[in-house]
Design a protein around this motif. Structure first.
Motif, short mmCIF file in Angstrom:
data_model
loop_
_atom_site.label_atom_id
_atom_site.label_comp_id
_atom_site.label_asym_id
_atom_site.label_seq_id
_atom_site.Cartn_x
_atom_site.Cartn_y
_atom_site.Cartn_z
N ASP A 103 -27.69 15.02 1.39
CA ASP A 103 -28.53 15.21 0.36
C ASP A 103 -27.89 16.42 -0.41
O ASP A 103 -27.90 16.82 -1.83
N ASP A 104 -27.21 17.34 0.24
CA ASP A 104 -26.57 18.45 -0.50
C ASP A 104 -25.08 18.17 -0.75
O ASP A 104 -24.51 19.06 -1.49
N ALA A 105 -24.59 17.04 -0.33
CA ALA A 105 -23.10 16.93 -0.72
C ALA A 105 -22.91 16.48 -2.30
O ALA A 105 -23.75 16.08 -3.06
N LEU A 106 -22.12 17.24 -2.77
CA LEU A 106 -21.62 17.21 -4.07
C LEU A 106 -20.41 16.34 -4.39
O LEU A 106 -19.27 16.53 -3.95
N THR A 245 -27.33 15.30 -8.71
CA THR A 245 -26.34 15.21 -7.55
C THR A 245 -26.73 14.77 -6.44
O THR A 245 -25.82 14.30 -5.64
N SER A 246 -27.83 14.67 -5.91
CA SER A 246 -28.45 14.17 -4.89
C SER A 246 -28.71 12.59 -4.71
O SER A 246 -29.01 12.04 -3.79
N ALA A 247 -28.35 11.95 -6.09
CA ALA A 247 -28.71 10.68 -6.30
C ALA A 247 -30.25 10.14 -5.99
O ALA A 247 -30.42 9.27 -5.69
N LYS A 248 -31.11 10.97 -6.42
CA LYS A 248 -32.49 10.78 -6.17
C LYS A 248 -33.43 10.76 -7.44
O LYS A 248 -33.29 11.92 -8.04
N SER A 249 -33.71 9.75 -7.97
CA SER A 249 -34.25 9.55 -9.38
C SER A 249 -35.72 9.93 -9.41
O SER A 249 -36.37 10.18 -10.62
N GLY A 250 -36.48 9.85 -8.23
CA GLY A 250 -37.92 10.14 -8.38
C GLY A 250 -38.36 11.45 -8.68
O GLY A 250 -39.18 11.49 -9.73
#
Length: 319
Positions: A103-106, A245-250
């Protein structure tokens, strides 16, 4: 598991180099080579090879950098796809071997594409912005917080702001024109259409007297920027950037609800039409303040993420 599926179309002469890049990274698993399976779609193009692999999210940026060094964007293509579920000891080992947390990966290429997609000055973008502003105007006229919240959720303005932040951090001038056009044309268009709508309602006597008298205790905050407007906009910009950046849309839904950009645009339009110029001026200040703070926070967040992730990758290489 935080894994992305990688598909690389490469000329046969470069296939071994592609395999070398992928084999060199411990975050790559399930490596597959299909010789001569890519059919040419243009005159003069030859049959190409297809290389597939699953890559731990933490390793994607390094892998993509290595593939781009092979000039594959010109001679072939690189495709990344999200994977909902990935099971297996090999996948687990790949994630363990990759530096940091998924989740931290950019992943800059993914972030640029996501931001660029959200900044497209399309008819759909303008339609959503106009509709959101119209809904916000009804919310202001009726002093309805429910409609104000609905307009915030519908508004698509974070996409262009995120794209501007990415362009600033990456120093990509070619990414600036799209989001500037989307914001520079979108908000004036939405305000003009909203002003016309409020004027039509006013002409037939449907604008509530309470609004004309400035008696709207539940929505007056829209035209009253203060220090808390700055704090909320900054926090929203940070949260929105982390979601991107974490690809989390929620979490983006919470970002949309927390900032008063669209309602401020609606309040400006309604205030001008009904001759409430003090309200209109306050709403315009709220709009500019929110946009500026979100952009500032997004740029700062990306810079911090980039510095932290570069340190993580550097430590992993030195180990």
């Amino acid at each position: 598991m935080s894994v992305l599926h990688l598909r690389v179309v490469t000329p046969t002469r470069s296939a071994d180099d592609v395999l070398a890049v992928l084999r060199a990274d411990a975050g790559v698993v399930n490596l597959v080579l299909h010789r001569g399976v890519v059919v040419p779609t243009s005159p003069g193009a030859g049959v190409a090879d297809l290389v597939e692999a699953d890559v731990a999210r933490e390793a994607v940026d390094d892998v993509v950098d290595g593939l781009q060094a092979l000039d594959l964007e010109r001679t072939g293509s690189i495709v990344l796809e999200s994977v909902d579920t990935a099971l297996g000891d090999a996948v687990a080992r790949a994630e363990e071997a990759a530096p940091g947390e998924g989740d931290d990966a950019l992943i800059w290429e993914q972030v640029e594409r996501a931001a660029d997609g959200g900044a497209t000055a399309s008819a759909t973008f303008y339609a959503f912005l106009v509709l959101a502003t119209l809904i916000a105007a009804v919310g202001l006229l009726t002093d309805s917080q429910v409609l104000i919240v609905g307009a915030m959720v519908l508004g698509p303005e974070f996409g262009p702001l995120a794209a501007l932040a990415v362009a600033t951090v990456r120093r990509r001038r070619d990414l600036v024109a799209g989001p500037l056009r989307a914001l520079g044309l979108g908000f004036p268009l939405a305000m003009v259409v909203t002003a016309a709508g409020v004027a039509a309602l006013d002409a037939v006597g449907l604008v509530p007297q309470e609004f004309l008298d400035g008696r709207r205790p539940l929505t007056s905050f829209v035209a009253s920027p203060d220090v808390f407007s700055v704090v909320v906009a900054l926090l929203a910009g940070i949260a929105g950037t982390l979601s991107l950046t974490s690809a989390k849309s929620g979490p983006l839904v919470g970002v949309f609800i927390s900032v008063t950009t669209v309602p401020a645009a609606a309040d400006f339009a309604a205030g001008v039409v009904t001759a409430q110029y003090g309200t209109a001026l306050g709403a315009l200040g709220q709009l500019v303040l929110n946009l500026a703070c979100i952009l500032l926070a997004a740029v700062a967040t990306l810079r911090v993420q980039h510095a932290v992730w570069r340190r993580v990758r550097g430590s992993a290489r030195a180990a």
